[in-house]
Scaffold this motif. Structure first.
Motif, PDB file in Angstrom:
ATOM      1  N   CYS A 169      -6.206  -3.320 -37.645  1.00  0.00           N
ATOM      2  CA  CYS A 169      -6.928  -3.608 -36.395  1.00  0.00           C
ATOM      3  C   CYS A 169      -7.962  -2.552 -36.025  1.00  0.00           C
ATOM      4  O   CYS A 169      -8.494  -2.571 -34.925  1.00  0.00           O
ATOM      5  CB  CYS A 169      -5.957  -3.829 -35.249  1.00  0.00           C
ATOM      6  SG  CYS A 169      -5.172  -2.334 -34.620  1.00  0.00           S
TER       7      CYS A 169
ATOM      8  N   SER B  91      -7.352  -0.525 -32.571  1.00  0.00           N
ATOM      9  CA  SER B  91      -7.275  -1.127 -31.238  1.00  0.00           C
ATOM     10  C   SER B  91      -5.844  -1.240 -30.731  1.00  0.00           C
ATOM     11  O   SER B  91      -5.617  -1.622 -29.598  1.00  0.00           O
ATOM     12  CB  SER B  91      -7.954  -2.497 -31.218  1.00  0.00           C
ATOM     13  OG  SER B  91      -7.297  -3.389 -32.096  1.00  0.00           O
TER      14      SER B  91
ATOM     15  N   ILE C  61      -8.273  -5.746 -24.535  1.00  0.00           N
ATOM     16  CA  ILE C  61      -9.419  -5.767 -25.452  1.00  0.00           C
ATOM     17  C   ILE C  61     -10.099  -7.121 -25.602  1.00  0.00           C
ATOM     18  O   ILE C  61     -11.127  -7.215 -26.254  1.00  0.00           O
ATOM     19  CB  ILE C  61      -9.028  -5.235 -26.852  1.00  0.00           C
ATOM     20  CG1 ILE C  61      -7.979  -6.128 -27.503  1.00  0.00           C
ATOM     21  CG2 ILE C  61      -8.579  -3.800 -26.778  1.00  0.00           C
ATOM     22  CD1 ILE C  61      -7.688  -5.775 -28.950  1.00  0.00           C
TER      23      ILE C  61
ATOM     24  N   SER D   6     -11.065 -10.110 -29.884  1.00  0.00           N
ATOM     25  CA  SER D   6     -10.631  -8.917 -30.619  1.00  0.00           C
ATOM     26  C   SER D   6      -9.177  -9.003 -31.053  1.00  0.00           C
ATOM     27  O   SER D   6      -8.798  -8.413 -32.064  1.00  0.00           O
ATOM     28  CB  SER D   6     -10.848  -7.664 -29.775  1.00  0.00           C
ATOM     29  OG  SER D   6     -12.223  -7.447 -29.583  1.00  0.00           O
TER      30      SER D   6
ATOM     31  N   PRO E 178      -9.316  -8.696 -35.220  1.00  0.00           N
ATOM     32  CA  PRO E 178      -9.402  -7.273 -34.866  1.00  0.00           C
ATOM     33  C   PRO E 178     -10.217  -6.414 -35.828  1.00  0.00           C
ATOM     34  O   PRO E 178     -10.520  -5.270 -35.527  1.00  0.00           O
ATOM     35  CB  PRO E 178      -7.941  -6.840 -34.863  1.00  0.00           C
ATOM     36  CG  PRO E 178      -7.275  -7.763 -35.825  1.00  0.00           C
ATOM     37  CD  PRO E 178      -7.996  -9.079 -35.702  1.00  0.00           C
TER      38      PRO E 178
ATOM     39  N   THR F 195     -13.227  -4.811 -37.318  1.00  0.00           N
ATOM     40  CA  THR F 195     -14.619  -4.607 -36.910  1.00  0.00           C
ATOM     41  C   THR F 195     -15.515  -4.305 -38.106  1.00  0.00           C
ATOM     42  O   THR F 195     -16.722  -4.483 -38.024  1.00  0.00           O
ATOM     43  CB  THR F 195     -14.734  -3.460 -35.885  1.00  0.00           C
ATOM     44  OG1 THR F 195     -14.192  -2.272 -36.458  1.00  0.00           O
ATOM     45  CG2 THR F 195     -13.998  -3.805 -34.604  1.00  0.00           C
TER      46      THR F 195
END
Length: 184
Positions: free
Chosen positions: A34, A37, A146, A150, A154, A156
């Motif tokens: 993730c 996060s 979040i 997200s 999750p 990015t």
């Protein structure tokens, strides 16, 4: 510099760095789906020593980890940051479970698989209880913190996730030098 030992390997780190960042930089066996996060909990690790050199458990950790796991020294690597200059020693959940599985499949001399199976099963049950026992509040808390997108996706930086996964796998298979830095 702060001395941090992850899965029995020492490395230098800087104040403020999170355990997952240090582990990823050194291709240590840790989960990191993730991107920090705090929703996948794959970066969970057990602080074996130096807990007083880390920040206090965050709200995210209280959301996902049971009080029993926190009391046993478990933290989320994406939330645990270096705050002191003393040494810190951690064992990642991924490595802890790899070692537990290995002990079941290849018992050390003088033991058998059954001697090690209970510890592995207890660990699996504790990890699952963290999620199931706190359902749906842990998920709702993460969505509130979040956002739904997200939580659903999750990652990015998919390229970085793939690169890190390959580096950790190569290291576990001993096909990469320990001091090779991550690619940019």
């Amino acid at each position: 510099m702060v001395q941090v030992e992850i899965n029995d390997e020492s490395t230098d780190a800087k104040l403020g760095e999170r355990i997952v960042t240090i582990a990823r930089r050194n291709a240590a066996h840790i989960g990191f789906y993730c991107d920090g996060s705090g929703i996948c909990t794959m970066c969970e690790c057990k602080v074996l020593s130096g807990a007083d050199q880390l920040n206090e458990p965050t709200e995210v950790e209280h959301t996902w980890l049971t009080d029993a796991r926190l009391a046993q020294g478990y933290r989320l690597g994406c939330q645990a940051a270096l705050r002191g200059t003393g040494p810190v020693q951690v064992l990642t959940r991924a490595e802890e479970m790899r070692r537990q599985c290995d002990a079941v499949l290849n018992p050390p001399a003088g033991t058998n698989a059954a001697d090690h199976l209970a510890g592995l099963l207890e660990n699996i049950a504790a990890i699952n209880w963290q999620h199931i026992g706190r359902w749906p509040f842990n998920l709702l808390s993460s969505i509130n913190r979040i956002g739904l997108y997200s939580v659903l996706w999750p990652v990015t930086n998919l390229n970085q996730l793939i690169d890190d996964t390959v580096r950790v796998t190569q290291r576990l298979l001993n096909t990469e030098p320990k001091d090779q830095p991550p690619s940019a």
